[in-house]
Design a protein around this motif. Sequence first.
Motif, PDB file in Angstrom:
ATOM      1  N   SER A   1       3.042   0.702  22.502  1.00  0.00           N
ATOM      2  CA  SER A   1       1.726   0.090  22.711  1.00  0.00           C
ATOM      3  C   SER A   1       1.509  -0.212  24.182  1.00  0.00           C
ATOM      4  CB  SER A   1       1.626  -1.208  21.896  1.00  0.00           C
ATOM      5  OG  SER A   1       0.420  -1.876  22.183  1.00  0.00           O
ATOM      6  N   GLU A   2       0.307   0.121  24.653  1.00  0.00           N
ATOM      7  CA  GLU A   2      -0.023  -0.187  26.046  1.00  0.00           C
ATOM      8  C   GLU A   2      -0.220  -1.691  26.228  1.00  0.00           C
ATOM      9  OE1 GLU A   2      -3.417   2.060  27.134  1.00  0.00           O
ATOM     10  OE2 GLU A   2      -2.411   4.019  26.939  1.00  0.00           O
ATOM     11  N   VAL A   3      -0.623  -2.363  25.160  1.00  0.00           N
ATOM     12  CA  VAL A   3      -0.798  -3.811  25.224  1.00  0.00           C
ATOM     13  C   VAL A   3       0.335  -4.451  24.425  1.00  0.00           C
ATOM     14  CG1 VAL A   3      -2.351  -5.748  24.796  1.00  0.00           C
ATOM     15  CG2 VAL A   3      -3.293  -3.494  25.338  1.00  0.00           C
ATOM     16  N   ARG A   4       1.413  -4.743  25.099  1.00  0.00           N
ATOM     17  CA  ARG A   4       2.564  -5.327  24.431  1.00  0.00           C
ATOM     18  C   ARG A   4       2.405  -6.844  24.342  1.00  0.00           C
ATOM     19  NH1 ARG A   4       7.996  -2.124  26.479  1.00  0.00           N
ATOM     20  NH2 ARG A   4       7.215  -0.017  26.106  1.00  0.00           N
ATOM     21  N   VAL A   5       2.836  -7.375  23.220  1.00  0.00           N
ATOM     22  CA  VAL A   5       2.725  -8.804  22.978  1.00  0.00           C
ATOM     23  C   VAL A   5       4.124  -9.420  23.070  1.00  0.00           C
ATOM     24  CG1 VAL A   5       2.094 -10.577  21.310  1.00  0.00           C
ATOM     25  CG2 VAL A   5       0.709  -8.500  21.521  1.00  0.00           C
ATOM     26  N   THR A   6       4.227 -10.501  23.821  1.00  0.00           N
ATOM     27  CA  THR A   6       5.514 -11.196  23.916  1.00  0.00           C
ATOM     28  C   THR A   6       5.848 -11.792  22.561  1.00  0.00           C
ATOM     29  OG1 THR A   6       5.115 -11.726  26.239  1.00  0.00           O
ATOM     30  CG2 THR A   6       6.802 -13.013  25.079  1.00  0.00           C
TER      31      THR A   6
ATOM     32  N   LYS B   1       0.813  -1.220   0.000  1.00  0.00           N
ATOM     33  CA  LYS B   1       0.000   0.000   0.000  1.00  0.00           C
ATOM     34  C   LYS B   1       0.843   1.265   0.000  1.00  0.00           C
ATOM     35  CE  LYS B   1      -3.977  -2.194   2.231  1.00  0.00           C
ATOM     36  NZ  LYS B   1      -4.919  -2.161   3.386  1.00  0.00           N
ATOM     37  N   ASN B   2       1.539   1.591   1.097  1.00  0.00           N
ATOM     38  CA  ASN B   2       2.311   2.828   1.173  1.00  0.00           C
ATOM     39  C   ASN B   2       3.329   2.720   2.300  1.00  0.00           C
ATOM     40  OD1 ASN B   2       0.856   3.419   3.671  1.00  0.00           O
ATOM     41  ND2 ASN B   2      -0.868   4.003   2.350  1.00  0.00           N
ATOM     42  N   LYS B   3       4.083   3.795   2.503  1.00  0.00           N
ATOM     43  CA  LYS B   3       5.106   3.798   3.553  1.00  0.00           C
ATOM     44  C   LYS B   3       4.494   3.564   4.932  1.00  0.00           C
ATOM     45  CE  LYS B   3       8.260   7.222   1.513  1.00  0.00           C
ATOM     46  NZ  LYS B   3       8.889   8.540   1.794  1.00  0.00           N
ATOM     47  N   THR B   4       3.437   4.308   5.218  1.00  0.00           N
ATOM     48  CA  THR B   4       2.838   4.263   6.553  1.00  0.00           C
ATOM     49  C   THR B   4       2.356   2.859   6.891  1.00  0.00           C
ATOM     50  OG1 THR B   4       2.168   6.580   6.375  1.00  0.00           O
ATOM     51  CG2 THR B   4       1.072   5.244   8.041  1.00  0.00           C
ATOM     52  N   ASP B   5       1.607   2.234   5.982  1.00  0.00           N
ATOM     53  CA  ASP B   5       1.086   0.894   6.245  1.00  0.00           C
ATOM     54  C   ASP B   5       2.212  -0.135   6.326  1.00  0.00           C
ATOM     55  OD1 ASP B   5      -1.426   1.904   6.330  1.00  0.00           O
ATOM     56  OD2 ASP B   5      -2.074   1.123   4.395  1.00  0.00           O
ATOM     57  N   THR B   6       3.234   0.080   5.519  1.00  0.00           N
ATOM     58  CA  THR B   6       4.370  -0.851   5.567  1.00  0.00           C
ATOM     59  C   THR B   6       5.038  -0.823   6.934  1.00  0.00           C
ATOM     60  OG1 THR B   6       4.797  -0.667   3.188  1.00  0.00           O
ATOM     61  CG2 THR B   6       6.636  -1.354   4.571  1.00  0.00           C
ATOM     62  N   LEU B   7       5.308   0.364   7.455  1.00  0.00           N
ATOM     63  CA  LEU B   7       5.994   0.471   8.744  1.00  0.00           C
ATOM     64  C   LEU B   7       5.094   0.053   9.907  1.00  0.00           C
ATOM     65  CD1 LEU B   7       7.919   3.823   8.131  1.00  0.00           C
ATOM     66  CD2 LEU B   7       8.852   1.506   8.123  1.00  0.00           C
ATOM     67  N   LYS B   8       3.797   0.317   9.794  1.00  0.00           N
ATOM     68  CA  LYS B   8       2.886  -0.069  10.876  1.00  0.00           C
ATOM     69  C   LYS B   8       2.593  -1.571  10.900  1.00  0.00           C
ATOM     70  CE  LYS B   8       0.370   4.189  11.882  1.00  0.00           C
ATOM     71  NZ  LYS B   8      -0.958   4.829  12.002  1.00  0.00           N
ATOM     72  N   SER B   9       2.976  -2.260   9.844  1.00  0.00           N
ATOM     73  CA  SER B   9       2.715  -3.703   9.801  1.00  0.00           C
ATOM     74  C   SER B   9       3.716  -4.504  10.627  1.00  0.00           C
ATOM     75  CB  SER B   9       2.761  -4.191   8.344  1.00  0.00           C
ATOM     76  OG  SER B   9       4.094  -4.130   7.838  1.00  0.00           O
ATOM     77  N   LEU B  10       4.620  -3.825  11.321  1.00  0.00           N
ATOM     78  CA  LEU B  10       5.710  -4.529  12.000  1.00  0.00           C
ATOM     79  C   LEU B  10       5.216  -5.514  13.049  1.00  0.00           C
ATOM     80  CD1 LEU B  10       6.963  -3.680  15.122  1.00  0.00           C
ATOM     81  CD2 LEU B  10       6.866  -1.459  14.017  1.00  0.00           C
ATOM     82  N   TRP B  11       5.821  -6.678  13.029  1.00  0.00           N
ATOM     83  CA  TRP B  11       5.680  -7.665  14.108  1.00  0.00           C
ATOM     84  C   TRP B  11       6.970  -8.443  14.153  1.00  0.00           C
ATOM     85  CZ3 TRP B  11       4.502  -8.790   9.225  1.00  0.00           C
ATOM     86  CH2 TRP B  11       4.575 -10.102   8.759  1.00  0.00           C
ATOM     87  N   GLY B  12       7.255  -9.089  15.255  1.00  0.00           N
ATOM     88  CA  GLY B  12       8.590  -9.622  15.402  1.00  0.00           C
ATOM     89  C   GLY B  12       8.680 -10.930  16.151  1.00  0.00           C
ATOM     90  N   ALA B  13       9.930 -11.414  16.257  1.00  0.00           N
ATOM     91  CA  ALA B  13      10.247 -12.638  16.975  1.00  0.00           C
ATOM     92  C   ALA B  13      11.611 -12.460  17.633  1.00  0.00           C
ATOM     93  CB  ALA B  13      10.262 -13.838  16.031  1.00  0.00           C
ATOM     94  N   THR B  14      11.876 -13.295  18.604  1.00  0.00           N
ATOM     95  CA  THR B  14      13.178 -13.315  19.281  1.00  0.00           C
ATOM     96  C   THR B  14      13.879 -14.620  18.936  1.00  0.00           C
ATOM     97  OG1 THR B  14      12.375 -11.951  21.110  1.00  0.00           O
ATOM     98  CG2 THR B  14      14.359 -13.236  21.499  1.00  0.00           C
ATOM     99  N   LEU B  15      15.135 -14.522  18.527  1.00  0.00           N
ATOM    100  CA  LEU B  15      15.914 -15.711  18.192  1.00  0.00           C
ATOM    101  C   LEU B  15      16.575 -16.238  19.460  1.00  0.00           C
ATOM    102  CD1 LEU B  15      17.552 -14.627  14.817  1.00  0.00           C
ATOM    103  CD2 LEU B  15      15.282 -15.532  15.259  1.00  0.00           C
ATOM    104  N   SER B  16      16.294 -17.472  19.781  1.00  0.00           N
ATOM    105  CA  SER B  16      16.795 -18.075  21.012  1.00  0.00           C
ATOM    106  C   SER B  16      18.001 -18.949  20.711  1.00  0.00           C
ATOM    107  CB  SER B  16      15.694 -18.914  21.672  1.00  0.00           C
ATOM    108  OG  SER B  16      16.191 -19.615  22.785  1.00  0.00           O
ATOM    109  N   VAL B  17      19.109 -18.705  21.419  1.00  0.00           N
ATOM    110  CA  VAL B  17      20.307 -19.532  21.286  1.00  0.00           C
ATOM    111  C   VAL B  17      20.695 -20.040  22.671  1.00  0.00           C
ATOM    112  CG1 VAL B  17      21.101 -18.401  19.195  1.00  0.00           C
ATOM    113  CG2 VAL B  17      21.777 -17.487  21.381  1.00  0.00           C
TER     114      VAL B  17
ATOM    115  N   ARG C   1       2.760  -4.017  17.996  1.00  0.00           N
ATOM    116  CA  ARG C   1       2.653  -4.232  19.440  1.00  0.00           C
ATOM    117  C   ARG C   1       3.935  -4.849  19.987  1.00  0.00           C
ATOM    118  NH1 ARG C   1      -3.494  -6.508  20.599  1.00  0.00           N
ATOM    119  NH2 ARG C   1      -4.625  -4.723  19.731  1.00  0.00           N
ATOM    120  N   ASP C   2       5.027  -4.539  19.335  1.00  0.00           N
ATOM    121  CA  ASP C   2       6.302  -5.126  19.726  1.00  0.00           C
ATOM    122  C   ASP C   2       6.846  -4.431  20.971  1.00  0.00           C
ATOM    123  OD1 ASP C   2       8.521  -7.020  18.476  1.00  0.00           O
ATOM    124  OD2 ASP C   2       9.543  -5.259  19.301  1.00  0.00           O
TER     125      ASP C   2
END
Length: 811
Positions: free
Chosen positions: A332-337, A254-270, A322-323
């Motif tokens: 975000s007030e509701v942070r997701v692990t 769509k655009n810059k704004t939607d691209t950046l707001k789509s962020l979600w993540g993971a943590t790499l465990s070693v 919500r990272d």
Amino acid sequence: MILLLTLLSVLCGEPGSCLEEDGGFTFNGDIRQFAVTSNTLYVATKERLYQLSHDLSLINNLTQRGILKTGNQQDDVQFYRVSETAEWNATFSINVLLPFTKNDSLISCGVTDDDCGHCEILDLKNISNLLYREHFQVGPLKNSSRSVSFLVDVKKKTQTDAYILTAIQQNKEQPENNKCGINQQTINLHDTDNKQGGGIFSLTDGASGTPGIKSNGDVEFVDGFQISSTIYLFSNVLSARTNRVRLIWLEGEKNKTDTLKSLWGATLSVSNGERSRLVASSVIPGEQPVLWSGVFSIDGGDTDTELMVFDISPDNNRNADRDPDFYTSVPSEVRVTPKILKPKAVLFRHSYMTSVLAVRKRGWMVFFIGTGDGQLIKLSVDRNYHAGCPTVLYRTSDDRKVFPKLHLDPVDQKHVYVPFRNQVKRVRVSNCSTYTNLQQCWSAQDPYCVWCGSKRSCTFEDDCTDSDWLSIPDESQHKMISHRVEKDTNGQISIKVRTHLTVGEEVSSRFACQFVASSGSICASNNPPPQFPQCTCILSDRTLPADGLYVTVKFRLGTSPLSERLRLNDCSSISGAPSFELCQQCIKAGCGWNKNSCSWANQGNTDDKVCKELEPGKKSGPEISSITPNVVSFYGSNHAVLSGQNLGYVTRVRIQTHAECTPKESPTWDNAGVSLMFHIPSIDIKGVVRVCVILEDGSCHGDANITYRSSPSCGNITPSSSWMSGKRKLTLTGSHLEVAEGVVHNHTKQDVKLPRKSSYQIKYGDKTVSLSNPAPHRVSAILLSLLIPGVLAVLLAIYLWRKSRSDRNGF
């Protein structure tokens, strides 16, 4: 004693840079940025920008010196490049270097001497052609390997736009100087075209304002790339007590704004999550799932590093923006692990790994690994994540660190670009021609190499002009040919012989086998036809001789002759008390192990791993307490002393570099029961190896380490002159002098004894060694050499003998 002198011939172009005959290019200054297109390399140093062909021939280079000019408005400042001889007052230091191949341009951005950002767009085919310039910040103001920039595509309704994604290192204690007013955030998207609404390099997104991603704490970025519409970004999130390795996904839609707001993540465990840090990264080419390789520092430093593979396929059950570490507007007030990703495999453990490049070759993954002590290591891994023996493709004579990014030559796919501080080497991905027969070519377990039947040599596959070639299979194997001895319910015995090969189309279509014994034909008439890679022989006789039957199996594999001599035994006759040795004998005979006894292959387990359950526990035997020396150069060392207990029956010392590598063994002498002597052999790879001692029965006992390092080098000699009578005390300064065993003067061909007085002993901490020089036969230039086993490492010091020196100095 012969001095081994290596003369480096170079073909020099401009002063301070040159193309070397051994496949390298040396630059005038340290490398800051490094980029590769389909046939060209672009390298930025502090004061120059280079354009090289794929074989490292110089095409063009630009000075980065120029002058800053102020326009009609106070903030209208531009950088203008000047000629080599003209006066200059500023340097354009490049921190972002991005080939924009779709637009035939090269984007270079960085900072000038006024501490403000500056960008240029150059002609991709000729960097001397300036297409556009602007005093604007894109990317970091400081040169940092902990910031990343790359081009991404964002799909819109009717078109796809390209943007520059910049992920900038965040250090709260040392923030960037923002005096020029550009308000960049942690992660940004810049325009690449004036038609995108905000103007070239603009951060704005129309009415949506200026979107960006912020971070809560200190962040170091390691790598980023895009696959289809998904953007992947890797970072180390740092805090006073812990480090976390984070993966952020973005959807380019769509655009810059939607691209950046789509962020979600993971943590790499070693293995040591709280201190682990990501050092280098490379995506593994291929379809789904998305596999990725990373070099991790396990202890948070540079020494203990591991290469791991992760599945980083995006998680569709996402909670956007919500990272806990990254956010677009407000936290975000509701942070997701974040989701926890664990490695699929730990492929390689080695000290000082600094970079990695992953490629696919047939069913194999091949990893090219750079190290902090100047090595390029190749590791081949099969589809089951079983790693072969690592090989060293290139090794520096000193400990120059390999740049974090490696690139494959895009033209021939047969070379890797290996960047060092001020140099790029072009190293072959394989040395197939060093293997002189089919067995050697196969045993190398190198997916790049094939045995070419028409040439009768080991070559790259595309160098074999027809399809008459043989190579390794998609899975790691220890033997080229294996066999199974089976017996069906009717008492019929059959032999199944399998070749563990990948072959060209011509070879597989003509595959055939022949079973030959001294008695003549042994196969029944109802034999099934051969079908690559297996042949079956149903024995005409339902019994096997008590002492076994010797059979030669001949294969037709194109023009490459191949045969295997087998001894066939009645599996039920291999009997005795269950033991590791009996199990091994059973499996090697082509039989199967079933319920603590040997049976036919179709009735038991034919994998030799089953024997490990019967492996005896650790017995009391020889013990190793120390090895002197335990730090040597990669040439090894003579007359090493191993001390310990119960060494009286030790016959050899084993050096094991890696579990899949063939160990090296050295015979022993002067065995006194508590000490013995042996030669430490040379090896190709620098690092720590394991040592054990071998008894007459082949068992290996004890556990000790030897560290292999670079060969010694000398940087200075003090004083640099002496008198005719000799005997003056000299001090050599350099690196790795602790592995030197002596010094040689070339004019006398005699060893110089290291002094025994404590004040003149080798001082490892200061990296110095003192010695007394002998009297020369005549006044001449003298070349000193450090002695190391089998090799004389040439010292970089030549000093003059002067007759009058002794009188003037009063010695």
